[in-house]
Design an enzyme around this catalytic site. Sequence first.
Site, PDB file in Angstrom:
ATOM      1  N   GLY A 101      48.779  36.815 -19.908  1.00 45.13           N
ATOM      2  CA  GLY A 101      48.684  38.261 -20.035  1.00 45.13           C
ATOM      3  C   GLY A 101      49.118  38.741 -21.402  1.00 45.13           C
ATOM      4  O   GLY A 101      49.550  37.972 -22.265  1.00 45.13           O
ATOM      5  N   GLU A 141      54.640  26.797 -15.734  1.00 45.74           N
ATOM      6  CA  GLU A 141      53.651  26.616 -14.667  1.00 45.74           C
ATOM      7  C   GLU A 141      52.245  26.572 -15.257  1.00 45.74           C
ATOM      8  O   GLU A 141      51.450  25.720 -14.917  1.00 45.74           O
ATOM      9  CB  GLU A 141      53.765  27.764 -13.655  1.00 45.74           C
ATOM     10  CG  GLU A 141      52.839  27.606 -12.468  1.00 45.74           C
ATOM     11  CD  GLU A 141      53.049  28.694 -11.422  1.00 45.74           C
ATOM     12  OE1 GLU A 141      52.599  28.491 -10.281  1.00 45.74           O
ATOM     13  OE2 GLU A 141      53.639  29.746 -11.742  1.00 45.74           O
ATOM     14  N   GLY A 200      53.963  33.163 -18.932  1.00 41.93           N
ATOM     15  CA  GLY A 200      52.814  33.355 -18.070  1.00 41.93           C
ATOM     16  C   GLY A 200      51.594  33.754 -18.866  1.00 41.93           C
ATOM     17  O   GLY A 200      51.515  33.584 -20.080  1.00 41.93           O
ATOM     18  N   GLY A 228      55.205  31.224  -9.168  1.00 40.08           N
ATOM     19  CA  GLY A 228      56.478  30.566  -9.443  1.00 40.08           C
ATOM     20  C   GLY A 228      57.570  31.505  -9.914  1.00 40.08           C
ATOM     21  O   GLY A 228      58.611  31.038 -10.385  1.00 40.08           O
ATOM     22  N   LEU A 275      55.470  44.658 -11.395  1.00 38.26           N
ATOM     23  CA  LEU A 275      54.742  45.919 -11.246  1.00 38.26           C
ATOM     24  C   LEU A 275      55.676  47.107 -11.100  1.00 38.26           C
ATOM     25  O   LEU A 275      55.332  48.227 -11.477  1.00 38.26           O
ATOM     26  CB  LEU A 275      53.817  45.836 -10.023  1.00 38.26           C
ATOM     27  CG  LEU A 275      52.750  44.745 -10.072  1.00 38.26           C
ATOM     28  CD1 LEU A 275      52.063  44.609  -8.716  1.00 38.26           C
ATOM     29  CD2 LEU A 275      51.725  45.040 -11.158  1.00 38.26           C
TER      30      LEU A 275
END
Length: 440
Positions: A223, A244, A221, A342, A319
């Site tokens: 980050g 994704e 992802g 996703g 989180l």
Amino acid sequence: MKNFDAIYQSKLKNVEGALDLIQSHDYIFSGQSAGEPTALLDHLQYLKTTGVKGVTLNTCLPTKDYLWLHDETMRGVMEHNSWFFTGAVRESQKNQLSSAIPQNSTTALSKTLDRITTEHRRPVLFSTVAPMDKNGYLSLSVSTVYERDLIDAGALVIVEVNPNYPRTFGDTNVHISEVAALIESNRPIPYIQLAPYTEIDAEIGRQIATLVEDGSTLQLGIGNIPNAVAFELRNKKHLGIHTEMFTETMIDLIECGAVDNTVKGLNNNFSIASFTLGSQRVYDYIDNNPSVLFKSCTYANDPYTIGQNNKFVSINATLEVDLTGQCASETLGSVQWSGTGGQSETVRGAQMSKGGKSIIACHSTYKDESGQLHSKIVPFLAQGAVVSTSRNDTDYVVTEYGIAWLRGLNVRERAEALIAIAHPDFREKLRVAANNEKIW
């Protein structure tokens, strides 16, 4: 041979002319993230002058803080839904001007279309495209999450043609005959730069890298943690990309030779993605690059598609994690923070892959507004929290303090494994809570 330039010119309008095509009760889908046509979205308050009522706009990760997000006078004219929240959308939600749609990336569109078809509403697609080629094809460029699926479903298509957008391969072709109207712009494409990551991120990256074998297929992802992971994978061999979001760190892995896409088992020799949002380096890399295929999420994030890749490793953030393995990845308590995206599908798909692994990563702690330290590993999720990944699906959880492999463990064993990777300051409190609450 048809004169595609003449067809193009016949459909060319100014922004107001394009928005005049919107009718009451239309359901508008905006291209995702950098694929959104900001030249159109910037002027949506124009709908207040056209007399339309009951229009819905559905976005996904919008890149701007649009004025209509906070315009009380848009009530009754247009409501706004989003599949993935940003800071601006969170502020809009506080005034009940935006709302989240619970979703999985592979079924979000089909479920929404089922709803609006039953309600006899017309689907409309707003998207940004790269300019038309000599054969009459425009390119969906940086996002194919659901855009091509909407066109195939018969949506009214209104596009912003922008020469700053790259031409890409995959589910990206849109013929001029499929377009109802187009506008032109020359605005810069939205971009983000890689942010420096912390030593905590780096340690998590090192932990995760130990789980990634040569020949693995990766889903990363955006980050700090994914950036740190990518840095630690530079010495791996024969990695593949099926993700994704295509990111700049993936280019690093391709250029250093760690990624060659040769042993994926599915789509060998190609990197697969559904969208991108990055620096100019990313956009230059994917421009006219046939080795990167942008595919619809209904394909790229389908667990059964993912499972056909060899040693698929999904890396997602969360989180908060409870002691049984439930992951709240999109809300802070009852406050919508982002979206499922996703995550749940790549988690399941990775574990369907031969030799696959699903990894959920997070810092062990966070600080609240007053500076007080809290554990992200908790006995119970916060009141109102949404479970993005169920405990039935959670595989590996990684913090800077280690790796908890939950696959096949009972509740007591899970709690012990998760406590072991919590921040040391919270481990005894977690043990006491687990005992008191009978988490065993």
